[in-house]
Scaffold this motif. Structure first.
Motif, PDB file in Angstrom:
ATOM      1  N   GLY A 193       0.803  -1.232   0.000  1.00 40.54           N
ATOM      2  CA  GLY A 193       0.000   0.000   0.000  1.00 40.54           C
ATOM      3  C   GLY A 193       0.823   1.262   0.000  1.00 40.54           C
ATOM      4  O   GLY A 193       0.499   2.206  -0.712  1.00 40.54           O
ATOM      5  N   PHE A 194       1.897   1.321   0.783  1.00 41.71           N
ATOM      6  CA  PHE A 194       2.621   2.592   0.896  1.00 41.71           C
ATOM      7  C   PHE A 194       3.376   2.983  -0.373  1.00 41.71           C
ATOM      8  O   PHE A 194       3.136   4.065  -0.924  1.00 41.71           O
ATOM      9  N   PRO A 195       4.274   2.135  -0.891  1.00 43.64           N
ATOM     10  CA  PRO A 195       5.024   2.599  -2.084  1.00 43.64           C
ATOM     11  C   PRO A 195       4.116   2.863  -3.282  1.00 43.64           C
ATOM     12  O   PRO A 195       4.284   3.849  -3.980  1.00 43.64           O
ATOM     13  N   PHE A 196       3.137   1.985  -3.491  1.00 43.65           N
ATOM     14  CA  PHE A 196       2.266   2.186  -4.649  1.00 43.65           C
ATOM     15  C   PHE A 196       1.116   3.137  -4.337  1.00 43.65           C
ATOM     16  O   PHE A 196       0.425   3.594  -5.242  1.00 43.65           O
TER      17      PHE A 196
ATOM     18  N   PHE B 188      -2.504   7.532  -5.338  1.00 42.00           N
ATOM     19  CA  PHE B 188      -2.995   8.865  -4.977  1.00 42.00           C
ATOM     20  C   PHE B 188      -3.005   9.758  -6.225  1.00 42.00           C
ATOM     21  O   PHE B 188      -3.977  10.456  -6.494  1.00 42.00           O
ATOM     22  N   ILE B 189      -1.914   9.689  -6.985  1.00 39.46           N
ATOM     23  CA  ILE B 189      -1.820  10.492  -8.215  1.00 39.46           C
ATOM     24  C   ILE B 189      -2.940  10.089  -9.180  1.00 39.46           C
ATOM     25  O   ILE B 189      -3.609  10.936  -9.777  1.00 39.46           O
TER      26      ILE B 189
ATOM     27  N   CYS C  93      -8.541   9.407  -2.690  1.00 40.44           N
ATOM     28  CA  CYS C  93      -7.358  10.153  -2.211  1.00 40.44           C
ATOM     29  C   CYS C  93      -7.339  10.178  -0.684  1.00 40.44           C
ATOM     30  O   CYS C  93      -6.277  10.026  -0.070  1.00 40.44           O
ATOM     31  N   LEU C  94      -8.527  10.364  -0.095  1.00 41.83           N
ATOM     32  CA  LEU C  94      -8.625  10.411   1.374  1.00 41.83           C
ATOM     33  C   LEU C  94      -8.214   9.057   1.980  1.00 41.83           C
ATOM     34  O   LEU C  94      -7.467   9.008   2.973  1.00 41.83           O
ATOM     35  N   ILE C  95      -8.672   7.986   1.365  1.00 49.16           N
ATOM     36  CA  ILE C  95      -8.346   6.646   1.879  1.00 49.16           C
ATOM     37  C   ILE C  95      -6.837   6.399   1.785  1.00 49.16           C
ATOM     38  O   ILE C  95      -6.197   5.961   2.751  1.00 49.16           O
TER      39      ILE C  95
ATOM     40  N   ALA D 253       5.107  15.185  -0.393  1.00 46.05           N
ATOM     41  CA  ALA D 253       5.120  15.602  -1.807  1.00 46.05           C
ATOM     42  C   ALA D 253       3.891  15.066  -2.533  1.00 46.05           C
ATOM     43  O   ALA D 253       3.388  15.703  -3.458  1.00 46.05           O
ATOM     44  N   THR D 254       3.410  13.893  -2.100  1.00 40.26           N
ATOM     45  CA  THR D 254       2.228  13.329  -2.766  1.00 40.26           C
ATOM     46  C   THR D 254       0.960  14.029  -2.291  1.00 40.26           C
ATOM     47  O   THR D 254       0.150  14.477  -3.102  1.00 40.26           O
ATOM     48  N   ILE D 255       0.796  14.104  -0.978  1.00 40.92           N
ATOM     49  CA  ILE D 255      -0.488  14.586  -0.443  1.00 40.92           C
ATOM     50  C   ILE D 255      -0.618  16.107  -0.579  1.00 40.92           C
ATOM     51  O   ILE D 255      -1.698  16.608  -0.900  1.00 40.92           O
ATOM     52  N   PHE D 256       0.469  16.836  -0.352  1.00 41.76           N
ATOM     53  CA  PHE D 256       0.383  18.296  -0.446  1.00 41.76           C
ATOM     54  C   PHE D 256       1.000  18.828  -1.744  1.00 41.76           C
ATOM     55  O   PHE D 256       0.517  19.803  -2.308  1.00 41.76           O
TER      56      PHE D 256
END
Lengths: 490, 92
Positions: free
Chosen positions: A17-20, A25-26, A332-334, A373-376
């Motif tokens: 889940g984390f790396p991908f 998210f993108i 995105c929230l999940i 960098a991903t979320i913000f």
């Protein structure tokens, strides 16, 4: 479930889940924006949205626009002419530059070019969603891999939560500890939207896999007309006013409204393609001078067209598309809450160690920076892209807009790597850009426009994002601490 | 739009009926409203199917997707909003 199996599933869920999650998210974020491609395009080119959506086009406009198309084809540019529709009430004389669709915008009533600057438009987000702006086939490979990992994360997450799936379906405890709040939010969104995520993610995975298979083993189309690259080298076919009028009339008879369809070369002759919004299953069908009627075929001729219909939802009404976009943001929230949980658990894990090594420290900082960098960073770069389309460009517009987007995104990653206060500063910038979008919009476009709802809704979305960042800043531990000190002094 | 306006309160009602049907030992959830009745239980079981048929009848294929998308959005909204309701509205 045995503790051993539970541990294995947790490890899989976290480390897949984390790396991908970064890519997912993108994909969710850009997918939500890609649902509103024409609207984004119109916001970025306000001159194209000065008139109301109807009447969509005139006969004079169509003839003049076809002359412009012929001029482009004579120059050797493989252009196509997109007809005006309710969502995009202008002619678009577009060509594909390898990443996005670009070209002049023509007025629906006169067919003459409008004074619009070239912008990246809505197709930028579509390209980012489908290939992450990477060259073929690397972008498709990565997206397909992200889709596959989404399936793995969903199945492992569902398995982990299976026992408490129904009892805790609507469970959210906002007054519990912070970690518990995020876990509840992750589970609340994840369990409720799991069928949608399976359908949307699964259809996306199938579509990308098919693209990759076609890349590895290109299909042969011996019986079909020459493709656009072959047509490109040929001289342009005769495009007479009578032909254009006849094709438009035929289209009107066969599919009611020719709006959103497009004129494009099909082999040696000009064809009018039916709009993507015509049927649930997306299937390209066209009429030409030699074949004035569409051949009868099934509603969904291939499995590919079914998946396109499910994933793209171009046929759907405005409300359904809005909900689709919101579901993407829920995705995105999940994923964002999942990343937050991962960081927290990694930090907790390190707290149990007596001494933290330098590599562990760097690793922790890297996880944090990537998440920031991903979320913000991505929403910040997106808002900056929107701003850049309305402000004077020091470079050729598209180069400037693309450059700004990727540079800002990269800088947010670097800044998150070197600064401990990156989250707060990125939130501040997001807040400023989000809340300032309405002002920028009003200052850089004519006040009276034919489509006020379009501008209002995009401005409102940006303002909501800015407002959410303001709230997050107010509840940020840094400011909460300062407020507590001030309160104690009083 | 009309379909959505019908679907959202319907999903809200189904969500509330579901919460009420939870057994007492599961009542850690702060979102609980008055105790369940058999009528409420049958409502939350049959509700989604009625909503599905209704949305298909009203908006065809579009309605099916509206049904699918509105459920998680309403559920998330309900899950987040209910704990913030004043305590006097919730019976233990």
């Amino acid at each position: 479930m045995s503790p051993r199996l539970r541990t294995i599933l947790r490890v899989i869920h976290r480390w897949v889940g984390f790396p991908f999650g970064v890519f997912l998210f993108i994909l969710c974020f850009t997918g939500s924006l890609a649902c509103f491609g024409p609207e984004v395009q119109n916001w970025m080119q306000p001159e194209a949205a000065l008139r109301p959506s109807s009447p969509p086009m005139s006969q004079t406009g169509l003839i003049e626009a076809s002359h412009q198309l012929k001029a482009q084809l004579d120059k050797g540019l493989f252009a196509f002419l997109k007809l005006p529709s309710q969502r995009d009430p202008v002619f678009r004389l577009w060509h594909y530059d390898g990443h996005i669709f670009r070209g002049p915008t023509l007025a629906a009533d006169t067919g003459l070019p409008l004074l619009t600057s070239d912008v990246v438009g809505g197709s930028f987000f579509t390209t980012l969603h489908s290939s992450l702006y990477l060259p073929t086939p690397w972008g498709q490979c990565l997206t397909a891999l992200a889709g596959l990992t989404l399936m793995i994360a969903l199945i492992s997450g569902l398995w982990l939560q299976l026992r408490r799936f129904l009892p805790d379906l609507l469970l959210f405890r906002p007054h519990a500890a912070r970690h518990r709040q995020w876990l509840d939010l992750h589970l609340l969104g994840g369990t409720l939207s799991i069928p949608i995520l399976f359908i949307v993610g699964g259809s996306g995975l199938v579509l990308q896999s098919q693209k990759l298979l076609h890349f590895i083993n290109p299909p042969s189309h011996a019986a079909r007309p020459a493709n656009r690259h072959q047509a490109h080298s040929q001289t342009s076919p005769p495009i007479s006013d009578a032909l254009i009028t006849k094709l438009a009339q035929n289209a009107q008879q066969q599919w009611g409204d020719e709006g959103d369809g497009f004129f494009m070369l099909a082999g040696k002759e000009l064809a009018l393609y039916a709009p993507d919004t015509l049927h649930f299953c997306l299937y390209r069908q066209a009429i030409t001078a030699s074949r004035p009627r569409l051949p009868p075929h099934n509603l969904c001729p291939t499995l590919h067209s079914v998946f396109l219909g499910v994933h793209n939802l171009r046929w759907a009404g405005f409300v359904t598309r809005c909900l689709y976009g919101l579901t993407g943001l829920l995705g995105c929230l999940i994923i964002g809450s999942g990343m937050r949980l991962f960081l927290q658990s990694e930090q907790n894990h390190l707290c149990h160690h007596h001494a933290i090594t330098y590599s562990q420290h760097i690793q922790q900082r890297l996880y944090r920076a990537v998440s920031m960098a991903t979320i913000f960073g991505l929403p910040l770069a997106t808002l900056a892209l929107f701003w850049s389309t309305r402000l004077p460009a020091p470079l050729p517009p598209i180069l400037w807009e693309e450059g700004l987007f990727f540079t800002l995104w990269g800088v947010s990653l670097l800044y998150a790597l070197i600064s401990r206060h990156a989250a707060r500063h990125l939130l501040m910038m997001l807040m400023l850009l989000g809340l300032g979008t309405s002002g920028l919009d009003l200052a850089t476009r004519p006040f009276h426009t034919g489509r006020p709802a379009l501008f209002l809704s995009i401005d409102a979305l940006a303002a909501c994002l800015g407002g959410a960042c303001l709230l997050a800043l107010l509840y940020h531990p840094h400011y909460a601490k300062k407020r507590a000190i001030l309160r104690s002094k009083r | 739009m009309i379909t959505l306006l019908i679907l959202l309160p319907l999903w809200g009602f189904i969500g509330l009926c579901y919460l009420n049907s939870l057994p007492p030992h599961r009542r850690q959830n702060p979102c609980h409203l008055p105790r369940s009745t058999p009528w409420q239980r049958s409502c939350y079981i049959a509700g989604p199917f009625i909503a599905l048929a209704l949305s298909y009848r009203l908006a065809g294929l579009d309605g099916l997707f509206l049904w699918g998308f509105s459920a998680p959005l309403m559920g998330v909204f309900l899950g987040i909003a209910l704990p913030y309701l004043p305590q006097k509205l919730m019976r233990k």
